[in-house]
Enzyme design. Structure first.
Site, PDB file in Angstrom:
ATOM      1  N   HIS A   1       0.813  -1.215   0.000  1.00  0.00           N
ATOM      2  CA  HIS A   1       0.000   0.000   0.000  1.00  0.00           C
ATOM      3  C   HIS A   1       0.851   1.272   0.000  1.00  0.00           C
ATOM      4  O   HIS A   1       0.583   2.190   0.775  1.00  0.00           O
ATOM      5  CB  HIS A   1      -0.925   0.024   1.226  1.00  0.00           C
ATOM      6  CG  HIS A   1      -1.906  -1.092   1.266  1.00  0.00           C
ATOM      7  ND1 HIS A   1      -2.455  -1.574   2.439  1.00  0.00           N
ATOM      8  CD2 HIS A   1      -2.450  -1.835   0.271  1.00  0.00           C
ATOM      9  CE1 HIS A   1      -3.294  -2.560   2.164  1.00  0.00           C
ATOM     10  NE2 HIS A   1      -3.301  -2.743   0.862  1.00  0.00           N
TER      11      HIS A   1
HETATM   12  C1  FAD Z   1       0.132  -7.390  -4.591  1.00  0.00           C
HETATM   13  C2  FAD Z   1      -0.754  -6.241  -4.257  1.00  0.00           C
HETATM   14  C3  FAD Z   1      -1.903  -6.462  -3.502  1.00  0.00           C
HETATM   15  C4  FAD Z   1      -2.747  -5.398  -3.185  1.00  0.00           C
HETATM   16  N1  FAD Z   1      -3.936  -5.645  -2.590  1.00  0.00           N
HETATM   17  C5  FAD Z   1      -4.849  -4.648  -2.493  1.00  0.00           C
HETATM   18  C6  FAD Z   1      -6.175  -4.920  -2.100  1.00  0.00           C
HETATM   19  O1  FAD Z   1      -6.550  -6.069  -1.858  1.00  0.00           O
HETATM   20  N2  FAD Z   1      -7.045  -3.879  -2.015  1.00  0.00           N
HETATM   21  C7  FAD Z   1      -6.657  -2.601  -2.289  1.00  0.00           C
HETATM   22  O2  FAD Z   1      -7.490  -1.690  -2.161  1.00  0.00           O
HETATM   23  N3  FAD Z   1      -5.403  -2.314  -2.657  1.00  0.00           N
HETATM   24  C8  FAD Z   1      -4.496  -3.312  -2.827  1.00  0.00           C
HETATM   25  N4  FAD Z   1      -3.260  -3.051  -3.294  1.00  0.00           N
HETATM   26  C9  FAD Z   1      -2.880  -1.654  -3.546  1.00  0.00           C
HETATM   27  C10 FAD Z   1      -3.529  -1.055  -4.792  1.00  0.00           C
HETATM   28  O3  FAD Z   1      -3.671  -2.013  -5.805  1.00  0.00           O
HETATM   29  C11 FAD Z   1      -2.684   0.129  -5.260  1.00  0.00           C
HETATM   30  O4  FAD Z   1      -2.615   1.100  -4.241  1.00  0.00           O
HETATM   31  C12 FAD Z   1      -3.252   0.809  -6.494  1.00  0.00           C
HETATM   32  O5  FAD Z   1      -3.444  -0.121  -7.523  1.00  0.00           O
HETATM   33  C13 FAD Z   1      -2.296   1.900  -6.949  1.00  0.00           C
HETATM   34  O6  FAD Z   1      -2.776   2.460  -8.133  1.00  0.00           O
HETATM   35  P1  FAD Z   1      -1.870   3.456  -8.968  1.00  0.00           P
HETATM   36  O7  FAD Z   1      -2.683   3.905 -10.115  1.00  0.00           O
HETATM   37  O8  FAD Z   1      -1.286   4.461  -8.061  1.00  0.00           O
HETATM   38  O9  FAD Z   1      -0.632   2.573  -9.476  1.00  0.00           O
HETATM   39  P2  FAD Z   1      -0.629   1.238 -10.329  1.00  0.00           P
HETATM   40  O10 FAD Z   1      -1.972   0.616 -10.377  1.00  0.00           O
HETATM   41  O11 FAD Z   1       0.505   0.418  -9.835  1.00  0.00           O
HETATM   42  O12 FAD Z   1      -0.339   1.749 -11.812  1.00  0.00           O
HETATM   43  C14 FAD Z   1       0.875   2.277 -12.241  1.00  0.00           C
HETATM   44  C15 FAD Z   1       1.035   1.892 -13.712  1.00  0.00           C
HETATM   45  O13 FAD Z   1       2.045   2.684 -14.296  1.00  0.00           O
HETATM   46  C16 FAD Z   1       2.861   1.879 -15.101  1.00  0.00           C
HETATM   47  N5  FAD Z   1       4.173   2.547 -15.186  1.00  0.00           N
HETATM   48  C17 FAD Z   1       5.050   2.763 -14.188  1.00  0.00           C
HETATM   49  N6  FAD Z   1       6.130   3.432 -14.656  1.00  0.00           N
HETATM   50  C18 FAD Z   1       5.903   3.637 -15.970  1.00  0.00           C
HETATM   51  C19 FAD Z   1       6.656   4.268 -17.000  1.00  0.00           C
HETATM   52  N7  FAD Z   1       7.860   4.839 -16.772  1.00  0.00           N
HETATM   53  N8  FAD Z   1       6.144   4.295 -18.268  1.00  0.00           N
HETATM   54  C20 FAD Z   1       4.918   3.737 -18.523  1.00  0.00           C
HETATM   55  N9  FAD Z   1       4.177   3.111 -17.582  1.00  0.00           N
HETATM   56  C21 FAD Z   1       4.669   3.078 -16.317  1.00  0.00           C
HETATM   57  C22 FAD Z   1       2.895   0.557 -14.368  1.00  0.00           C
HETATM   58  O14 FAD Z   1       3.331  -0.504 -15.189  1.00  0.00           O
HETATM   59  C23 FAD Z   1       1.463   0.434 -13.887  1.00  0.00           C
HETATM   60  O15 FAD Z   1       0.645  -0.195 -14.840  1.00  0.00           O
HETATM   61  C24 FAD Z   1      -2.396  -4.079  -3.602  1.00  0.00           C
HETATM   62  C25 FAD Z   1      -1.241  -3.860  -4.358  1.00  0.00           C
HETATM   63  C26 FAD Z   1      -0.436  -4.927  -4.707  1.00  0.00           C
HETATM   64  C27 FAD Z   1       0.790  -4.674  -5.551  1.00  0.00           C
END
Ligand code: FAD
Length: 548
Positions: free
Chosen positions: A481
């Site tokens: 998280h």
């Molecule tokens: C294993 C795991 C279990 C979890 N379990 C839960 C749960 O049960 N419930 C819950 O609410 N939350 C959970 N979380 C947390 C939640 O999923 C994350 O907080 C949330 O998905 C974050 O969203 P985000 O958009 O910030 O980042 P992300 O969803 O991680 O998206 C970032 C994206 O940017 C892309 N990216 C990164 N750098 C670059 C670049 N330089 N160029 C192009 N693309 C790039 C990545 O590949 C990725 O697709 C979990 C997370 C993980 C990893």
């Protein structure tokens, strides 16, 4: 960079979004609803059309696989005996929403009000509730609080003997059952709510992007690694990225929006010359904007678990050690979309107080129907216990410890330096000991005592607070998280303002988990989707969106 083929012709979009994760997929979908704007979505990973991404229990299989995740580790954690903690995050369409545990949690209303009151008008509970309702398709709960026809399906798990025993045991120690922990008073014990529909994962890739991708004004590029934001003075005007060994340069006439997550959005800002002066100088980069908060304020949840051998042969351990049980579970899932395959292996949770006088719960407990030496054991060779077993894990919801993440090379594919600084804060150590004691009290209540054979880890001989703290230091692991590294606010350490615009720059926003200033929820996916839903309205409201 030396082996890259030259850039192709320069192209232009209204918006360039970096990262097709929880936030990026939502934002690309919402912005492209307006057919007068052209949107480019860049994703470093590949397609999400994979079987194990769709099946909830598949999460155990994909988290060690570089086809699905960025494999990353923290630096040796000083308070965890120097352990490095494995920190995977999604690297595919849907980002971490395609690999996460799918727990559907909004967070505590009072925490949102605190967020608003800390220099972030527009982020109080009454401001964000409409977006929570807009994102969900929930068939239960109070209609004034729960949305009925949004993109993300919400499923409430049914019960099973161990989950029932856990919920009854919580009741015995004074933690009442709650019908809906996503209502205005998230307190008590309940079966978990999942982001699934018909037993299938409901990632943002599936729920939002699949449909949006058919629009002519949205282009989605996979295997496209963003390298830098381009600036003209203080205005963001485009992005460079690599794809198939070629360096591309794309212009954005309105905005560049970073949605690369709490680890890689700050890294990308730094690689673009935005961040702490000393970090940028260390990388040999010219300073576009000195923002000392970039990459700082990193927060995460640290979870230790107590595991038990039990008398109920209905756990993941039983399924993975018996072909007959495995066949039965596959049948249940294939025909009814129920059973262990429809769960991420945890089935119920409880929100409890570490001290009675607290205004709202500060501990989250959860039961998982597996036990083993590792967090996600899939066989006896990687730590699965060879007997019926379950665990109860827990974490302090609002940790005081703060870490950081900083780029250490000019290559965006390289893992930045991650220091979580778990348990650095006194209160974090105090609460973690209290929660382990609370787990033992629940396990000792009649309902659970009757089904437990013995405590396997840490074992009853570990009794004192010092021993329990040491156990947490040795075995605690991330809850995945990370937040806070591009903090929203107005002080000198803030990176974005309440409209998610990067301070001191024009045409650049960050929209993802990195902007959340402090933990508001036990899980971060649904709050991140809410942020993207709200960002879409903020962006639409700040421009005529006629297309440039
Ligand atoms: C294993 C795991 C279990 C979890 N379990 C839960 C749960 O049960 N419930 C819950 O609410 N939350 C959970 N979380 C947390 C939640 O999923 C994350 O907080 C949330 O998905 C974050 O969203 P985000 O958009 O910030 O980042 P992300 O969803 O991680 O998206 C970032 C994206 O940017 C892309 N990216 C990164 N750098 C670059 C670049 N330089 N160029 C192009 N693309 C790039 C990545 O590949 C990725 O697709 C979990 C997370 C993980 C990893």
């Amino acid at each position: 960079m030396d082996n890259l083929r030259p850039m192709r012709r320069l192209q232009e979009f209204d918006f360039i979004i970096v990262g097709a994760g929880s936030a990026g997929s939502v934002l690309a979908s919402r912005l492209s609803e307006n057919n007068r704007v052209r949107v480019l979505l860049l994703e470093a990973g590949d397609s999400d059309r994979r079987l194990w991404v769709r099946i909830p229990l598949g999460v155990g299989r994909i988290l060690n696989d570089a086809r699905y995740v960025w494999k990353a580790e923290t630096e040796p954690e000083p308070e965890l005996h120097g352990n490095r903690i494995y920190w995977p995050s999604g690297k595919l369409i849907g980002g971490s929403s395609s690999v996460n545990g799918m727990l559907f949690v909004r967070g505590h209303p009072k925490r949102y009000d605190e967020w608003r009151d800390n220099g972030c008008p527009g982020w109080g509970w009454s401001d964000v509730l409409p977006y929570f309702k807009r994102l969900e398709d929930c068939s239960f709960g109070d209609r004034s609080l729960r949305g009925r026809d949004g993109p993300i399906g919400v499923t409430r798990l049914g019960s099973d003997p161990l989950t029932e025993a856990f919920l009854d045991a919580c009741g015995e120690v004074g933690v009442r059952r709650t019908d809906d922990y996503n209502d205005e008073n998230p307190e008590g014990a309940a079966s978990i709510q999942l982001s699934t529909r018909n037993g299938v994962r409901c990632s943002t890739g599936l729920a939002y992007l699949r449909k949006a991708q058919k629009r002519g004004n949205l282009r989605v590029e996979t295997n496209a690694l963003a390298r830098q934001v381009l600036f003209d003075g203080r205005r963001a005007v485009g992005v460079t990225y690599t794809q198939d060994g070629r360096l591309e340069r794309i212009r954005a006439c309105r905005e560049v929006i970073l949605c690369a997550g709490a680890i890689r959005s700050p890294q990308l800002l730094e690689l673009s010359g935005v961040g702490r002066s000393e970090v940028l100088q260390g990388l040999g980069l010219e300073v576009v904007a000195a923002l000392p908060g970039v990459g700082e304020n990193l927060q995460d949840h640290l979870m230790p678990r107590i595991s038990y051998e039990c008398k109920v042969p209905a756990t993941v351990n039983d399924m993975l050690t018996s072909r007959l049980r495995l066949a039965r579970e596959i049948f249940r899932y294939a025909v009814h979309r129920t059973g262990l395959f429809a769960t991420p292996s945890f089935t119920a949770l409880a929100y409890v107080h570490s001290r009675p006088q607290l205004a709202y719960p500060d501990i989250r407990l959860q039961i998982g129907l597996s036990s083993g030496a590792n967090r996600l054991p899939t066989s006896s060779s990687n730590g699965l216990d060879p007997f019926s077993g379950f665990h109860i894990g827990g974490y302090f919801l609002y940790p005081g410890s703060r870490g950081h993440v900083h780029a250490r090379s000019l290559d965006p594919a390289q893992t930045p330096e991650i220091r979580a600084n778990y348990l650095a804060h006194d209160q974090d150590r105090d609460v973690i000991v209290r929660l382990l004691g609370m787990i033992r009290r629940i396990a000792a209540a009649d309902a659970l005592r009757q089904v437990i054979v013995r405590e396997v880890r840490p074992g009853p001989e570990m009794e004192t607070d010092e021993q329990l703290l040491d156990y947490a230091r040795r075995t605690g692991s991330t809850c995945w998280h990370p937040i806070g590294t591009c903090k929203m606010g107005s002080g000198p350490d803030a990176v974005v303002d309440p409209e998610l615009r990067v301070h001191g720059l024009v045409g650049l926003r960050v929209v993802d988990a990195s902007v959340v200033p402090f933990m508001v929820a036990s899980n971060t996916n649904i709050p991140t989707i809410m942020i993207a839903e709200k960002a879409a309205d903020l962006i639409a409201g700040s421009t005529t969106l006629a297309g440039c």
